[in-house]
Design a protein around this motif. Structure first.
Motif, PDB file in Angstrom:
ATOM      1  N   VAL A 108       0.894  -1.165   0.132  1.00  0.00           N
ATOM      2  CA  VAL A 108       0.067   0.012  -0.041  1.00  0.00           C
ATOM      3  C   VAL A 108       0.959   1.047  -0.066  1.00  0.00           C
ATOM      4  O   VAL A 108       1.745   1.385   0.861  1.00  0.00           O
ATOM      5  N   VAL A 109       0.668   2.052  -1.057  1.00  0.00           N
ATOM      6  CA  VAL A 109       1.366   3.274  -1.053  1.00  0.00           C
ATOM      7  C   VAL A 109       0.260   4.529  -0.906  1.00  0.00           C
ATOM      8  O   VAL A 109      -0.573   4.706  -1.813  1.00  0.00           O
ATOM      9  N   VAL A 110       0.497   5.290   0.176  1.00  0.00           N
ATOM     10  CA  VAL A 110      -0.715   6.515   0.152  1.00  0.00           C
ATOM     11  C   VAL A 110       0.092   8.014  -0.117  1.00  0.00           C
ATOM     12  O   VAL A 110       0.879   8.200   0.662  1.00  0.00           O
ATOM     13  N   TYR A 164       3.380  -4.321   3.473  1.00  0.00           N
ATOM     14  CA  TYR A 164       4.145  -3.318   3.383  1.00  0.00           C
ATOM     15  C   TYR A 164       3.194  -2.113   3.260  1.00  0.00           C
ATOM     16  O   TYR A 164       2.374  -1.994   2.232  1.00  0.00           O
ATOM     17  N   TYR A 165       3.717  -1.081   3.892  1.00  0.00           N
ATOM     18  CA  TYR A 165       2.631   0.295   3.887  1.00  0.00           C
ATOM     19  C   TYR A 165       3.548   1.564   4.182  1.00  0.00           C
ATOM     20  O   TYR A 165       4.317   1.507   4.767  1.00  0.00           O
ATOM     21  N   PHE A 166       3.242   2.462   2.847  1.00  0.00           N
ATOM     22  CA  PHE A 166       4.019   3.518   2.917  1.00  0.00           C
ATOM     23  C   PHE A 166       3.035   4.853   3.144  1.00  0.00           C
ATOM     24  O   PHE A 166       2.126   4.994   2.295  1.00  0.00           O
ATOM     25  N   CYS A 167       3.149   5.703   4.189  1.00  0.00           N
ATOM     26  CA  CYS A 167       2.043   6.335   4.600  1.00  0.00           C
ATOM     27  C   CYS A 167       2.697   7.882   4.540  1.00  0.00           C
ATOM     28  O   CYS A 167       3.502   8.248   5.347  1.00  0.00           O
ATOM     29  N   ASN A 168       1.970   8.497   3.637  1.00  0.00           N
ATOM     30  CA  ASN A 168       2.440  10.129   3.305  1.00  0.00           C
ATOM     31  C   ASN A 168       1.310  10.903   3.732  1.00  0.00           C
ATOM     32  O   ASN A 168       0.277  11.040   3.110  1.00  0.00           O
ATOM     33  N   GLY A 169       1.431  11.764   4.716  1.00  0.00           N
ATOM     34  CA  GLY A 169       0.425  12.783   5.049  1.00  0.00           C
ATOM     35  C   GLY A 169       1.027  13.503   6.216  1.00  0.00           C
ATOM     36  O   GLY A 169       1.987  13.469   6.877  1.00  0.00           O
ATOM     37  N   GLN A 170      -0.046  14.413   6.643  1.00  0.00           N
ATOM     38  CA  GLN A 170       0.523  15.262   7.743  1.00  0.00           C
ATOM     39  C   GLN A 170       0.504  14.415   8.826  1.00  0.00           C
ATOM     40  O   GLN A 170       1.563  14.669   9.926  1.00  0.00           O
ATOM     41  N   GLU A 171      -0.415  13.616   9.191  1.00  0.00           N
ATOM     42  CA  GLU A 171      -0.330  12.621  10.144  1.00  0.00           C
ATOM     43  C   GLU A 171      -0.349  11.075   9.474  1.00  0.00           C
ATOM     44  O   GLU A 171      -1.563  10.672   9.180  1.00  0.00           O
ATOM     45  N   PRO A 172       0.704  10.613   9.070  1.00  0.00           N
ATOM     46  CA  PRO A 172       0.826   9.308   8.401  1.00  0.00           C
ATOM     47  C   PRO A 172       0.185   8.328   8.903  1.00  0.00           C
ATOM     48  O   PRO A 172      -0.636   7.632   8.182  1.00  0.00           O
ATOM     49  N   ILE A 173      -0.039   8.192  10.267  1.00  0.00           N
ATOM     50  CA  ILE A 173      -0.731   7.090  11.054  1.00  0.00           C
ATOM     51  C   ILE A 173      -1.557   7.764  11.942  1.00  0.00           C
ATOM     52  O   ILE A 173      -1.084   8.643  12.965  1.00  0.00           O
ATOM     53  N   ASP A 174      -2.863   7.597  11.995  1.00  0.00           N
ATOM     54  CA  ASP A 174      -3.600   7.946  12.973  1.00  0.00           C
ATOM     55  C   ASP A 174      -4.728   7.147  13.477  1.00  0.00           C
ATOM     56  O   ASP A 174      -5.538   6.821  12.812  1.00  0.00           O
ATOM     57  N   CYS A 175      -4.755   7.163  14.822  1.00  0.00           N
ATOM     58  CA  CYS A 175      -5.664   6.176  15.721  1.00  0.00           C
ATOM     59  C   CYS A 175      -6.900   7.027  16.246  1.00  0.00           C
ATOM     60  O   CYS A 175      -6.505   8.149  16.701  1.00  0.00           O
ATOM     61  N   GLY A 176      -7.766   6.245  16.491  1.00  0.00           N
ATOM     62  CA  GLY A 176      -8.704   6.977  17.486  1.00  0.00           C
ATOM     63  C   GLY A 176      -8.187   7.300  18.792  1.00  0.00           C
ATOM     64  O   GLY A 176      -7.467   6.687  19.293  1.00  0.00           O
ATOM     65  N   ASP A 177      -9.135   8.244  19.563  1.00  0.00           N
ATOM     66  CA  ASP A 177      -8.613   8.577  20.868  1.00  0.00           C
ATOM     67  C   ASP A 177      -8.595   7.347  21.793  1.00  0.00           C
ATOM     68  O   ASP A 177      -9.799   6.613  22.050  1.00  0.00           O
ATOM     69  N   GLY A 178      -7.490   7.127  22.375  1.00  0.00           N
ATOM     70  CA  GLY A 178      -7.427   6.002  23.409  1.00  0.00           C
ATOM     71  C   GLY A 178      -6.865   4.758  22.605  1.00  0.00           C
ATOM     72  O   GLY A 178      -6.650   3.728  23.449  1.00  0.00           O
ATOM     73  N   TYR A 179      -6.792   4.896  21.397  1.00  0.00           N
ATOM     74  CA  TYR A 179      -6.071   3.547  20.663  1.00  0.00           C
ATOM     75  C   TYR A 179      -4.855   3.800  20.257  1.00  0.00           C
ATOM     76  O   TYR A 179      -4.363   4.805  20.151  1.00  0.00           O
ATOM     77  N   SER A 180      -4.262   2.722  19.859  1.00  0.00           N
ATOM     78  CA  SER A 180      -2.762   3.026  18.944  1.00  0.00           C
ATOM     79  C   SER A 180      -2.808   1.945  18.078  1.00  0.00           C
ATOM     80  O   SER A 180      -3.551   1.070  17.992  1.00  0.00           O
ATOM     81  N   MET A 181      -1.607   1.805  17.439  1.00  0.00           N
ATOM     82  CA  MET A 181      -1.208   0.908  16.355  1.00  0.00           C
ATOM     83  C   MET A 181      -0.323  -0.147  17.166  1.00  0.00           C
ATOM     84  O   MET A 181       0.383  -0.011  17.920  1.00  0.00           O
TER      85      MET A 181
END
Length: 692
Positions: free
Chosen positions: A552-554, A576-593
């Motif tokens: 995945v390429v974003v 394989y994950y390639f994440c481009n953004g102001q917040e490349p990875i974003d989880c909900g409040d109280g959660y994580s990756m």
């Protein structure tokens, strides 16, 4: 059934007179028992083959019409040949009949400006008042009243040609008298119009009405701009029973009043070049639309082209729960759809695509930049849904949505009687094919679940690329492949959106103005969206993102936009994950990756500078894939000892996503470049998540 029984008796009686003599043929056509003759013995053998499954000594000789199949049409030709051909040169044989029944059975209709000419199988003119299987009214309105086959005996297809500005072919075969009836209409160069009714109208037939578009012919069926037919509807080809289209010719259907082709039951389009232009829906089958015979492997002779002015391109409307109806299935062929004010494909319950080359354009395409309203409608199936959504949570943040539903492919789903809660269905399943979609609304949208296990997708939208109100699954778990599903989203508000998203295999490349992936609960209400899981909408409900495999390429835009976004946790176990953004990875409040496997890399460069080649290598140093990604400060986190290089020179490999301007290839070799060693960006992990 008396007349048909007498006709069969006449065929057998005449055939018996030829049994001794037989017909010596220069060619083997018709000699199914391979005895060097074409006679009644061949007709008997072919009959047993069709009715009992008996074998043929010379099967190649059984395809008398050369269409590649052995069926009742071939049996009819063989019987006619046995009855009418000469046993010796200059010695004609006339068919023997007990009465006039066969002579008055019409197999040919030729339209003219104010009249029709009827002929039997012997090419003899039949007076309209003598015809045994049809009647003529008002000079050019022909009603077929008897079957052409009952599934075992073929009485003769109806060949139709000519040109008439005010005429009709009507099929009205009593279902009680003929419980197994089928009527086959062979169009052999027919131009038929009617300003006050449907030019082809099927009132009743027990089995189905088959419209065969004969090879090397062009046929045009057109209705008027303002009328109501006997069913209080409108359609150039209109049927209350099943319709089937086949053949290798061209059929042009102009639905000037409303729809182009309509069936209150099923529509099957097995082959032919079918071109539909309609004021409303292009092709509407209440119970189903099926394109491509599932038993075929060659769909080169199948093409469906639809231009709908005010409605949907393909539409199935049966919303009866547990009926197994209300679906659209495409197995192959080329399907081109332009829906100027509606959805390209809309099914009330399910859309299944197993193959084919499918091209869809809706409304103004992805270039739409209007400012549609997302509130105010009291119709749940149109702009915004239920006056802005339940619980204040159905807005999707995209101010440029259309007020109409202009989706590429949509499966609606079933709701309760009040229209406030989703109950079942609304699924989209794609196992193969090539899909190119340019839409003002979502490219693929379903009220149920979306499953993509095959196919090549090249999509662009002014709204979302893929949206599911429930689960959205890409690829097959544990497949460990990168080319089984290939998705390129060149333009979208959000690329992939669903409640729970399961990324299992395949390759996905996204360029978006908002999130690349967004796992969030509830319906989004986007431009004709479905009610889905109410009480919060996608901005605040729980959803999960499962990253199990694939590539995945974003590239998401600068601003509060995320590469991978989830309102709940993100679970990374492989791929394989390639994440481009102001917040490349974003989880909900109280959660994580949670990362227990796989590799991901992050960057905050936005999507305006996608020109650097990257190569990802596995733990053995083999190139897994190479691709273009933005230029910026990348970081990597790998649980399988993979390495990432920027600026590498790539040679060899297998190119995928050929429609993508950003180079993507699998395998090959990589030399040079700089290894990425930085740490991944924390982005918005543990932050608010969601859309806003």
């Amino acid at each position: 059934m008396k007349k048909m029984t007498m006709r069969t008796a006449a065929i057998l009686l005449s055939a018996i007179t030829l049994a001794g003599a037989g017909q010596a043929l220069a060619a083997a056509v018709g000699d199914v028992n391979n005895d060097g003759l074409q006679n009644v013995a061949d007709a008997v053998m072919l009959t047993k083959h069709l009715t009992e499954g008996a074998s043929l000594t010379n099967a190649e000789a059984a395809d008398l019409n050369g269409d590649g199949r052995i069926n009742a049409a071939d049996l009819t030709l063989l019987k006619r040949s046995v009855l009418t051909e000469r046993t010796e040169p200059g010695d004609p044989i006339e068919p023997e009949t007990p009465d006039d029944t066969d002579d008055n059975y019409v197999t040919q209709i030729t339209f003219a400006s104010g009249s029709v000419t009827l002929k039997n199988a012997a090419d003899q003119v039949v007076a309209a008042d003598k015809a045994s299987n049809m009647k003529v009214e008002n000079g050019t309105f022909v009603t077929i009243t008897a079957q052409t086959t009952d599934g075992t005996v073929n009485y003769g297809d109806i060949n139709i040609d000519g040109e008439c500005a005010e005429g009709q072919v009507r099929v009205d075969v009593d279902e009680t008298a003929y419980p197994n009836a089928q009527v086959t209409l062979n169009l052999r160069g027919l131009t038929l119009s009617n300003s006050s009714d449907s030019p082809i109208y099927v009132n009743q037939v027990a089995d189905e009405c088959v419209i065969t578009v004969k090879k090397d012919t062009v046929n045009t069926i057109s209705d008027g701009a303002d009328y109501t037919n006997a069913d209080q509807g409108a359609g150039a080809i209109y049927s209350l029973d099943d319709l089937k289209f086949k053949g290798k010719g061209t059929l042009i259907v102009n639905g000037n009043c409303g729809d182009g082709i309509v069936s209150k039951d099923d529509i099957k389009i097995w082959n032919g070049d079918i071109q539909v232009n309609s004021a409303d829906d292009g092709i509407r089958g209440k119970d189903s639309i099926r394109i491509g015979d599932p038993d075929d492997t060659d769909y080169s002779a199948l093409k469906v082209t639809v231009v709908s002015k005010g409605g949907d391109g393909l539409k199935s409307t049966n919303n009866t729960a547990d009926s197994g109806k209300g679906y659209i299935r495409i197995n192959g062929g080329t399907v081109d759809i332009k829906a100027e004010n509606g959805d390209g494909i809309q099914a009330e319950q399910e859309v299944i695509i197993n193959g084919g080359d499918i091209n869809i354009y809706t409304y103004q395409g992805s270039s739409y930049s209007g400012s549609g309203s997302s509130s105010g409608s009291t119709n749940p199936w149109q702009g915004g849904g239920f006056g802005g959504g339940f619980g204040g949570g159905m807005q999707d943040g995209n101010s440029n949505k259309t007020d109409i539903s202009a989706k590429g492919i949509k499966a609606v789903g079933l709701c309760d009687e009040a229209g406030t809660a989703w109950q079942s269905m609304g699924n989209i399943t794609v196992t193969g094919g090539s899909l190119t979609i340019n839409s003002s609304d979502d490219c693929l949208h379903c009220g149920g679940s979306m499953t993509l296990t095959g196919g090549v997708f090249n999509v662009q939208s002014a709204d979302d690329g893929f949206h599911s109100d429930h689960n959205l699954t890409i690829g097959t778990e544990n497949a460990k492949t990168y080319d089984d599903v290939q998705i390129y989203v060149s333009k979208a508000y959000e690329g992939i959106e669903g409640v729970n998203i399961y990324q299992n295999s395949g390759t996905v490349y996204i360029v978006s103005t908002d999130d690349g992936y967004n796992a969030a609960g509830g319906a989004d209400g986007s431009g004709g969206g479905n009610p889905g899981m109410f009480g919060g909408g996608m901005s605040s409900s729980y959803g999960e993102l499962w990253l199990r495999g694939g590539l995945v390429v974003v590239n998401s835009a600068n601003g509060d936009h995320d590469g991978l976004d989830s309102n709940g946790p993100i679970n990374l176990t492989g791929g394989y994950y390639f994440c481009n953004g102001q917040e490349p990875i974003d989880c909900g409040d109280g959660y994580s990756m949670s990362q227990t496997g796989g590799t991901y890399a992050t960057m905050t460069a936005g999507n305006t500078n996608i020109n650097t080649v990257y190569a990802i290598k596995d733990s053995s140093g083999n190139v897994v894939a190479s691709f273009k990604w933005a230029s910026g400060n990348a970081g990597i986190s790998s649980k399988d000892n993979s390495t990432l290089y920027s600026g590498a020179t790539i040679s060899g490999g297998t190119e995928i996503l050929s429609g993508c301007p950003y180079s993507i290839s699998l395998g090959g070799t990589a030399s040079g470049g700089s290894q990425i060693t930085g740490s991944v960006s924390s982005g918005g992990q543990g932050g608010p998540g969601g859309r806003f």
